[in-house]
Write a protein that holds these residues in place. Sequence first.
Motif: not given
Length: 206
Positions: A118-120, A138-140, A179-180, A183-184
């Motif tokens: 998820g997003w953090n 936030h990133v995924y 993270f990706h 996709k963020s």
Amino acid sequence: MIAIIDYGMGNLHSVSKAIERLGAEAVVTSKPEEILAADGAILPGVGAFGDAMSNLRETGLESVVKEYAASGKPLLGICLGMQLLFDESEEHGTHAGLGLLPGKVVRFRGDYKVPHMGWNELSFSQASPLFKGLAPGHVYFVHSYHALPERIEDLLATTDYHQAVTAIVGRGSVYGMQFHPEKSGELGMALLNNFIMLTSNGTNNL
């Protein structure tokens, strides 16, 4: 030209399209000569650490990635690709990594949901050219294992998931994002754009 290293594991298409949306040329390739000639290289990755390292060795790309990193041109590992930069991982046994960054990759341990998905929010640990003009956001993430850098100076950003979790690493021209970024959203694309700006054909369309 940004080379996206194809060793049989990774979101190659989505990373390639993200680079092209930022105005840079991308090529998905497993050819050593194309990788070594590129202005920047991205090592993506989805799946198990041991399988990824086996693929890199069997295709001859392990030595190519190490040679590219030694050239001083920007290299970015994404998700599993970031974990591969480290010395070893405990995922399904102990497996040696690329050894470009000292440290190891371990599984999340605790009474909470794994994988971390998820997003953090990011927290920048120190200055980096990747963060030029950016504020944390936030990133995924999607991962069950996380990196423990041996050197604190290699830790560029963290996120919080029941503990401080390595999110971005870097030493010299070698970088990694757990993270990706593709996709963020806006922040992920901005981080990718700043990576492109480190290459000799960098552009800035943001």
